[in-house]
Design a protein around this motif. Structure first.
Motif, PDB file in Angstrom:
ATOM      1  N   GLY A   1       4.175   0.173  -3.372  1.00  0.00           N
ATOM      2  CA  GLY A   1       3.863   0.949  -2.173  1.00  0.00           C
ATOM      3  C   GLY A   1       4.706   2.169  -1.907  1.00  0.00           C
ATOM      4  O   GLY A   1       4.551   2.821  -0.880  1.00  0.00           O
ATOM      5  N   ASN A   2       5.603   2.519  -2.837  1.00  0.00           N
ATOM      6  CA  ASN A   2       6.491   3.653  -2.592  1.00  0.00           C
ATOM      7  C   ASN A   2       6.142   4.779  -3.568  1.00  0.00           C
ATOM      8  O   ASN A   2       5.909   4.531  -4.749  1.00  0.00           O
ATOM      9  CB  ASN A   2       7.943   3.200  -2.791  1.00  0.00           C
ATOM     10  N   THR A   3       6.170   6.008  -3.077  1.00  0.00           N
ATOM     11  CA  THR A   3       5.791   7.127  -3.945  1.00  0.00           C
ATOM     12  C   THR A   3       6.910   8.157  -4.074  1.00  0.00           C
ATOM     13  O   THR A   3       6.694   9.280  -4.501  1.00  0.00           O
ATOM     14  CB  THR A   3       4.516   7.815  -3.414  1.00  0.00           C
TER      15      THR A   3
ATOM     16  N   ALA B   1       5.570  -7.069   0.335  1.00  0.00           N
ATOM     17  CA  ALA B   1       4.402  -7.160   1.220  1.00  0.00           C
ATOM     18  C   ALA B   1       3.277  -6.302   0.641  1.00  0.00           C
ATOM     19  O   ALA B   1       2.095  -6.634   0.799  1.00  0.00           O
ATOM     20  CB  ALA B   1       4.761  -6.692   2.623  1.00  0.00           C
ATOM     21  N   SER B   2       3.643  -5.223  -0.069  1.00  0.00           N
ATOM     22  CA  SER B   2       2.603  -4.354  -0.645  1.00  0.00           C
ATOM     23  C   SER B   2       1.741  -5.123  -1.646  1.00  0.00           C
ATOM     24  O   SER B   2       0.505  -5.080  -1.589  1.00  0.00           O
ATOM     25  CB  SER B   2       3.235  -3.116  -1.285  1.00  0.00           C
ATOM     26  N   GLY B   3       2.379  -5.868  -2.546  1.00  0.00           N
ATOM     27  CA  GLY B   3       1.623  -6.638  -3.538  1.00  0.00           C
ATOM     28  C   GLY B   3       0.844  -7.779  -2.895  1.00  0.00           C
ATOM     29  O   GLY B   3      -0.280  -8.086  -3.305  1.00  0.00           O
ATOM     30  N   THR B   4       1.435  -8.397  -1.876  1.00  0.00           N
ATOM     31  CA  THR B   4       0.740  -9.466  -1.147  1.00  0.00           C
ATOM     32  C   THR B   4      -0.503  -8.900  -0.468  1.00  0.00           C
ATOM     33  O   THR B   4      -1.575  -9.524  -0.483  1.00  0.00           O
ATOM     34  CB  THR B   4       1.698 -10.086  -0.101  1.00  0.00           C
TER      35      THR B   4
ATOM     36  N   ASP C   1       3.587   4.076   1.439  1.00  0.00           N
ATOM     37  CA  ASP C   1       2.446   4.997   1.389  1.00  0.00           C
ATOM     38  C   ASP C   1       1.174   4.144   1.250  1.00  0.00           C
ATOM     39  O   ASP C   1       0.880   3.613   0.178  1.00  0.00           O
ATOM     40  CB  ASP C   1       2.622   5.930   0.184  1.00  0.00           C
ATOM     41  N   TYR C   2       0.438   4.011   2.351  1.00  0.00           N
ATOM     42  CA  TYR C   2      -0.684   3.062   2.376  1.00  0.00           C
ATOM     43  C   TYR C   2      -1.906   3.554   1.609  1.00  0.00           C
ATOM     44  O   TYR C   2      -2.684   2.754   1.101  1.00  0.00           O
ATOM     45  CB  TYR C   2      -1.007   2.678   3.840  1.00  0.00           C
TER      46      TYR C   2
ATOM     47  N   ASN D   1       2.033  10.234  -5.979  1.00  0.00           N
ATOM     48  CA  ASN D   1       1.114   9.231  -5.418  1.00  0.00           C
ATOM     49  C   ASN D   1      -0.100   9.043  -6.326  1.00  0.00           C
ATOM     50  O   ASN D   1      -1.145   8.587  -5.910  1.00  0.00           O
ATOM     51  CB  ASN D   1       0.670   9.610  -4.004  1.00  0.00           C
ATOM     52  N   ARG D   2       0.077   9.422  -7.581  1.00  0.00           N
ATOM     53  CA  ARG D   2      -1.035   9.426  -8.509  1.00  0.00           C
ATOM     54  C   ARG D   2      -0.827   8.468  -9.680  1.00  0.00           C
ATOM     55  O   ARG D   2      -1.775   7.974 -10.267  1.00  0.00           O
ATOM     56  CB  ARG D   2      -1.162  10.863  -9.047  1.00  0.00           C
TER      57      ARG D   2
END
Ligand SMILES: [Zn+2]
Length: 447
Positions: free
Chosen positions: A215-217, A154-157, A338-339, A227-228
């Protein structure tokens, strides 16, 4: 031979004393700022609400299953398209997948494509961004259980969808396609269908960006929190190459300069120009170890494609039944994503798509002259089709360097560089007056 500007734009980005000139396009920067983590989170949570998006799941229900999910994605794209003055068209790319390993009977499948037509009708370039909207749990044939697939994918979508929203309002000479594809978990079926169709219909896809698991850090086992950083995977040797091309690649040492690798280096340069606190990590392989993704079918049709994935994966999330075992949570739930990080990845994709589609096309017939032995390097090329560039960058790096180190700006279509082609690698890109660069083209030997 044309005069080479004495002004070298950027030098040695990897040495400690190096300086890089950052020149941003205000329009691109504004779009970058518009990409919203709140919207991205809303999209991910809505996709999770369909309970499962398994490719073989229910298509009748209005609220659950793959059918409800794809209808919602299409309706969302249409909502964004309303701001495009009729330039963005949304369609299902429908096909019937025959029975196979992970498909128990012939199954109708639908990708969702939002096509933002270029404003220049003579410009045939197409740039594609893609994520897969299907999901799964532990058993790849389980079509009933809760399969949130928040990060995978869903993150890539959500990246494809949020960029469609932001970019639909803007004009670009080239065409951009925002894809949400199905069937990835069953065997890359959705992306394979689009790639084959594109080849059969003669689409000129100059770059394809596949966002899968972005979407995961948190890194399982290592405990790393990052998250970088984001990974960009690119193949070194093209998936499609004839004997003559392979022989040339071998004799000039071009194994680190496939079109995909040029796109990967370009992605790092452009994304870090605009997106703060972002390190684009280039991974010089087609995909993660023994694994694959939706960019591969495009590579196999001869297109330039890369994969974008989070730096550290958490395998307690991916492809897992939702459960708690010995105090450990399993499952790809939206609370673990992580949005702000997905927002960063989306911004990165936006800068590449925007810069490419605003740039002139690539220079043609880029070659290194080999008629005589010399300790210099003579390059020549033809102007690109379409919009005339303001000039060109001749890029140069040492053979052991991962990234370009010098840019020579020239206004003609040849250059004589005082460094030997035996010891350095070169490429040429076209650039317009606002600084939008085309993809670099690795030269062929010419006489
Ligand atoms: Zn995936």
């Amino acid at each position: 031979m044309k005069r080479i500007s004495l002004f070298i734009i950027s030098i040695l980005t990897i040495s400690a004393s190096a300086q890089t000139t950052v020149k941003q396009d205000a329009g691109i920067k504004q779009m970058v700022d518009e990409v919203s983590s709140k919207n991205i989170e809303a999209i991910v949570r809505k996709l999770v609400s369909f309970k499962t998006r398994h490719t073989l799941s229910d298509t009748v229900s209005k609220t659950e299953g793959v059918g409800a999910a794809r209808n919602w994605i299409k309706a969302e794209y249409e909502r964004y398209a309303a701001a495009s003055n009729g330039r963005m068209k949304v369609e299902f790319d429908a096909f019937i997948q025959p029975q196979g390993n992970r498909v128990d009977k012939p199954t109708p499948m639908k990708n969702v494509l939002a096509i933002l037509k270029g404003t220049d009708t003579t410009d045939k370039r197409i740039y594609i961004i893609s994520g897969h909207y299907d999901s799964r749990v532990t058993d790849v044939m389980n079509i009933k259980d809760f399969a949130p697939g928040a990060v995978d994918d869903a993150s890539g979508t959500a990246v494809s969808m949020e960029l469609a929203r932001v970019m639909a309002k803007r004009s670009f000479p080239a065409t951009i396609i925002f894809m949400a594809v199905v069937g990835e978990e069953q065997g890359l079926y959705g992306s394979t269908n689009v790639a084959k169709r594109a080849k059969a219909e003669g689409w000129q896809i100059d770059a394809m960006l596949n966002n899968d698991i972005v979407g995961n850090t948190y890194g399982m086992e290592t405990g790393l929190k990052d998250n970088r950083s984001v990974r960009v995977f690119s193949e070194g040797v093209p998936a499609v190459e004839n004997e003559k091309q392979a022989a040339t690649r071998n004799s000039v040492g071009g194994e680190n300069d496939s079109p995909a690798r040029e796109l990967a280096r370009y992605t790092k340069e452009i994304a870090e120009r605009y997106v703060e606190q972002l390190d684009v990590k280039l991974i010089y392989r087609r995909d993660r170890y023994l694994r694959g993704g939706d960019h591969t079918p495009f590579s196999q049709q001869g297109y330039t494609a890369i994969r974008i994935t989070e730096m550290n994966e958490d395998f307690n999330r991916q492809h897992q039944d939702i459960r708690k075992e010995n105090g450990v949570d399993y499952g790809d739930l939206p609370d673990f994503a992580d949005y702000d990080y997905i927002q960063k990845v989306a911004r990165m994709n936006l800068t590449v798509l925007a810069n490419l589609s605003l740039a002139p096309s690539e220079p043609q017939n880029v070659g290194i002259l080999t008629s005589g032995l010399t300790n210099k390097t003579q390059l020549k090329w033809d102007a690109p089709k379409g919009k005339a560039p303001a000039g060109y960058y001749v890029l140069m790096r040492e053979t052991i360097s991962p990234f370009w180190e010098k840019k020579f700006y020239v206004t003609g279509t040849s250059a004589n560089i005082g460094y030997s082609k035996d010891n350095y690698l070169f490429a040429v890109q076209a650039v317009d007056a606002d600084g939008h660069e085309s993809l670099p083209v690795f030269p062929k030997p010419v006489r």
